[in-house]
Design a protein around this motif. Structure first.
Motif, PDB file in Angstrom:
ATOM      1  N   ALA A   1      -3.541 -13.269   1.284  1.00  0.00           N
ATOM      2  CA  ALA A   1      -2.101 -13.245   1.007  1.00  0.00           C
ATOM      3  C   ALA A   1      -1.407 -12.520   2.154  1.00  0.00           C
ATOM      4  O   ALA A   1      -1.746 -11.376   2.465  1.00  0.00           O
ATOM      5  N   ALA A   2      -0.435 -13.173   2.792  1.00  0.00           N
ATOM      6  CA  ALA A   2       0.204 -12.606   3.985  1.00  0.00           C
ATOM      7  C   ALA A   2       0.748 -11.201   3.725  1.00  0.00           C
ATOM      8  O   ALA A   2       0.560 -10.295   4.545  1.00  0.00           O
ATOM      9  N   PHE A   3       1.392 -11.007   2.585  1.00  0.00           N
ATOM     10  CA  PHE A   3       2.028  -9.702   2.357  1.00  0.00           C
ATOM     11  C   PHE A   3       1.024  -8.568   2.196  1.00  0.00           C
ATOM     12  O   PHE A   3       1.347  -7.411   2.422  1.00  0.00           O
TER      13      PHE A   3
ATOM     14  N   ALA B   1      -4.558   2.409  -4.884  1.00  0.00           N
ATOM     15  CA  ALA B   1      -3.634   1.597  -4.070  1.00  0.00           C
ATOM     16  C   ALA B   1      -3.169   2.378  -2.836  1.00  0.00           C
ATOM     17  O   ALA B   1      -2.900   3.580  -2.896  1.00  0.00           O
ATOM     18  N   SER B   2      -3.111   1.699  -1.703  1.00  0.00           N
ATOM     19  CA  SER B   2      -2.570   2.235  -0.435  1.00  0.00           C
ATOM     20  C   SER B   2      -3.186   3.571  -0.022  1.00  0.00           C
ATOM     21  O   SER B   2      -2.477   4.453   0.473  1.00  0.00           O
ATOM     22  N   SER B   3      -4.476   3.741  -0.205  1.00  0.00           N
ATOM     23  CA  SER B   3      -5.050   5.057   0.094  1.00  0.00           C
ATOM     24  C   SER B   3      -6.235   5.049   1.077  1.00  0.00           C
ATOM     25  O   SER B   3      -6.639   6.112   1.546  1.00  0.00           O
ATOM     26  N   PHE B   4      -6.781   3.878   1.397  1.00  0.00           N
ATOM     27  CA  PHE B   4      -7.989   3.877   2.234  1.00  0.00           C
ATOM     28  C   PHE B   4      -7.684   3.745   3.727  1.00  0.00           C
ATOM     29  O   PHE B   4      -6.825   2.965   4.144  1.00  0.00           O
ATOM     30  N   ASP B   5      -8.468   4.497   4.533  1.00  0.00           N
ATOM     31  CA  ASP B   5      -8.399   4.322   5.989  1.00  0.00           C
ATOM     32  C   ASP B   5      -9.181   3.083   6.412  1.00  0.00           C
ATOM     33  O   ASP B   5      -8.795   2.381   7.338  1.00  0.00           O
TER      34      ASP B   5
ATOM     35  N   ARG C   1       1.304  -2.809   7.576  1.00  0.00           N
ATOM     36  CA  ARG C   1       0.759  -3.139   8.900  1.00  0.00           C
ATOM     37  C   ARG C   1      -0.776  -3.069   8.898  1.00  0.00           C
ATOM     38  O   ARG C   1      -1.412  -2.544   9.804  1.00  0.00           O
ATOM     39  N   ARG C   2      -1.338  -3.560   7.784  1.00  0.00           N
ATOM     40  CA  ARG C   2      -2.800  -3.468   7.645  1.00  0.00           C
ATOM     41  C   ARG C   2      -3.486  -4.524   8.499  1.00  0.00           C
ATOM     42  O   ARG C   2      -2.888  -5.531   8.849  1.00  0.00           O
ATOM     43  N   SER C   3      -4.757  -4.305   8.765  1.00  0.00           N
ATOM     44  CA  SER C   3      -5.488  -5.311   9.544  1.00  0.00           C
ATOM     45  C   SER C   3      -6.790  -5.714   8.857  1.00  0.00           C
ATOM     46  O   SER C   3      -7.381  -4.947   8.092  1.00  0.00           O
ATOM     47  N   LEU C   4      -7.142  -6.954   9.154  1.00  0.00           N
ATOM     48  CA  LEU C   4      -8.371  -7.538   8.613  1.00  0.00           C
ATOM     49  C   LEU C   4      -9.194  -7.985   9.809  1.00  0.00           C
ATOM     50  O   LEU C   4      -8.681  -8.669  10.697  1.00  0.00           O
TER      51      LEU C   4
ATOM     52  N   LEU D   1      -7.365  -5.461   0.186  1.00  0.00           N
ATOM     53  CA  LEU D   1      -6.352  -5.228   1.235  1.00  0.00           C
ATOM     54  C   LEU D   1      -5.253  -4.306   0.723  1.00  0.00           C
ATOM     55  O   LEU D   1      -4.783  -3.422   1.452  1.00  0.00           O
ATOM     56  N   GLN D   2      -4.865  -4.484  -0.538  1.00  0.00           N
ATOM     57  CA  GLN D   2      -3.774  -3.658  -1.066  1.00  0.00           C
ATOM     58  C   GLN D   2      -4.202  -2.205  -1.307  1.00  0.00           C
ATOM     59  O   GLN D   2      -3.390  -1.345  -1.605  1.00  0.00           O
ATOM     60  N   LEU D   3      -5.477  -1.918  -1.128  1.00  0.00           N
ATOM     61  CA  LEU D   3      -5.937  -0.526  -1.262  1.00  0.00           C
ATOM     62  C   LEU D   3      -5.867   0.230   0.067  1.00  0.00           C
ATOM     63  O   LEU D   3      -6.090   1.433   0.118  1.00  0.00           O
ATOM     64  N   LEU D   4      -5.573  -0.500   1.173  1.00  0.00           N
ATOM     65  CA  LEU D   4      -5.497   0.165   2.485  1.00  0.00           C
ATOM     66  C   LEU D   4      -4.160   0.877   2.646  1.00  0.00           C
ATOM     67  O   LEU D   4      -3.118   0.370   2.238  1.00  0.00           O
ATOM     68  N   ARG D   5      -4.192   2.033   3.295  1.00  0.00           N
ATOM     69  CA  ARG D   5      -2.941   2.736   3.620  1.00  0.00           C
ATOM     70  C   ARG D   5      -2.341   2.097   4.877  1.00  0.00           C
ATOM     71  O   ARG D   5      -2.908   1.144   5.421  1.00  0.00           O
ATOM     72  N   ARG D   6      -1.212   2.647   5.353  1.00  0.00           N
ATOM     73  CA  ARG D   6      -0.609   2.080   6.560  1.00  0.00           C
ATOM     74  C   ARG D   6      -1.618   2.112   7.714  1.00  0.00           C
ATOM     75  O   ARG D   6      -2.281   3.126   7.939  1.00  0.00           O
ATOM     76  N   ASP D   7      -1.698   0.996   8.412  1.00  0.00           N
ATOM     77  CA  ASP D   7      -2.607   0.842   9.548  1.00  0.00           C
ATOM     78  C   ASP D   7      -4.084   0.903   9.182  1.00  0.00           C
ATOM     79  O   ASP D   7      -4.941   1.019  10.068  1.00  0.00           O
TER      80      ASP D   7
END
Ligand SMILES: NC(=O)c1ccc[n+]([C@@H]2O[C@H](COP(=O)([O-])OP(=O)(O)OC[C@H]3O[C@@H](n4cnc5c(N)ncnc54)[C@H](OP(=O)(O)O)[C@@H]3O)[C@@H](O)[C@H]2O)c1
Ligand SMILES: [Zn+2]
Ligand SMILES: [Zn+2]
Length: 352
Positions: free
Chosen positions: A280-282, A238-242, A288-291, A258-264
């Motif tokens: 999911a919006a959140f 969780a929250s660890s990928f660039d 502040r992740r992007s798709l 998406l929830q595996l991405l870190r900030r930005d």
């Protein structure tokens, strides 16, 4: 015009069958290529089955194939890059206007007048363009690529789509040493994503629905493999990928990634499932992740990718098949059963 052998599908549900088609005689800017190998991309299947009909309806008969490598047999008088006897390669595009801002910027894939290698209006002969499941093709020299001489041609062919489609977003999103990069779906695109991310020095994690692909993923350059159906194993990241590259061909839950991405962090979709994906919006708001998405790559970048592969002595892992096995290969591709790209040996078409 001249005749050449090909394999075509007559409808969204018909198998491929042998046929004969016309190609134009090379004009002064054209290169005529005897096709030696052509990869089978999942986009060939989406198109033949008319799964992208909302965006572009498939016109039948359909002759797919946009991962083409072959021998140059004839060149027009104004052609300077190629000579008869040399090797040329063709990817997903065969033409663009060459004058718009996208073309000037090297993004021919976004030109409003871009012509796809198959199922695009053919401005020379009318009807639609026919792709690489055939003996011969004629293409404007601007869309013919050079293949580094050290590369095996059967394995080089799929670089023309699977290679550039994974290389381009990795360069765009700055995949370099010390970045943590995920690749979702170990198919034709995914396995090239792993090779490029590894070659660029990243820490690579493969997400797969196929536990039996684990050994291969590690051999291809992955540092870790996660079976995506295992929620606990997913949660550990969780929250660890660039950066995460999603190369899945079918409907799936992208929120899990998406929830595996870190900030930005960024998740780029290159897979093109027929149906819209729910977001999911959140999943984006938090951190502040992007798709984003990415479509193949321009001609200049495709040549850069081929040269990168030459320098790193890299090609795709292929199962070489005769064209007579194309229907069986498509059935297997639908079941994610390929290691990791089919490459059609077009010599098999000559014997028909
Ligand atoms: N953006 C572009 O420019 C571009 C260019 C070429 C292709 N594409 C698209 O990219 C996608 C992949 O193409 P490909 O040729 O690499 O296809 P492929 O070889 O069939 O690989 C797709 C992989 O997706 C995974 N997968 C399949 N069904 C799944 C499901 N129901 N749920 C979760 N995962 C599933 C499988 O990997 P695991 O077994 O590891 O789970 C499979 O190997 C296609 O949609 C294609 O049209 C886009
Ligand atoms: Zn493709
Ligand atoms: Zn243009």
């Amino acid at each position: 015009m001249y005749n050449t052998k090909a394999y075509s599908a007559g409808s969204a549900t018909s198998p491929f069958a042998p046929t004969v088609i016309s190609r134009r005689d090379p004009t002064e800017h054209d290169v005529q290529i005897e096709i030696l190998f052509c990869g089978i991309c999942h986009s060939d299947l989406h198109t033949v089955r008319n799964e992208w009909s909302d965006l572009m309806r498939t016109v039948y008969p359909c002759i797919p194939g946009h991962e083409i490598v072959g021998r140059v047999t004839k060149v027009g008088s104004a052609v300077s890059k190629f000579k008869p006897g040399g090797i040329g390669a063709v990817g997903c595009m065969v033409d663009s206007d060459g004058t718009c801002p996208e073309c000037h910027a090297g993004f021919e894939q976004f030109c409003p007048n871009m012509v796809l290698t198959y199922n695009s209006p053919d401005k020379h002969l009318g009807g639609v363009t026919y792709g690489g499941y055939s003996d011969s093709i004629v293409v404007d020299e601007r869309f013919v690529l050079r293949v580094p001489s050290n590369l095996d041609l059967a394995g080089a062919a799929p670089l023309l789509c699977a290679g550039i489609t994974t290389y381009s977003p990795m360069r765009r999103w700055g995949v370099t040493r010390d970045k943590k990069v995920g690749v979702v779906g170990l198919g034709g695109l995914g396995h090239m994503g792993v090779k490029f991310a590894h070659a660029l020095g990243a820490h690579v994690v493969v997400f797969t629905t196929s536990p039996h692909k684990k050994e291969d993923a590690l051999r291809l350059g992955a540092d870790e493999v996660v079976v995506s159906r295992h929620a606990d194993a997913m949660q550990k990241h969780a929250s660890s990928f660039d950066f995460i590259l999603d190369a899945v061909s079918a409907d799936h839950d992208i929120n899990a990634y998406l929830q595996l991405l870190r900030r930005d962090g960024n998740l780029t979709l290159v897979g093109a499932p027929a149906k819209p994906l729910a977001v999911a919006a959140f999943g984006l708001l938090l951190g502040r992740r992007s798709l984003s998405g990415s479509l193949i790559g321009g001609i200049r970048e495709t040549q850069e990718m081929l040269d990168f592969c030459g320098a790193h002595n890299m090609t795709t892992d292929v199962e070489v098949i005769p064209i007579q096995k194309v229907n069986e290969a498509c059935e297997r591709l639908l079941k994610s059963d390929v290691k990791y790209r089919f490459s059609i040996d077009m010599a098999s078409l000559k014997s028909e």
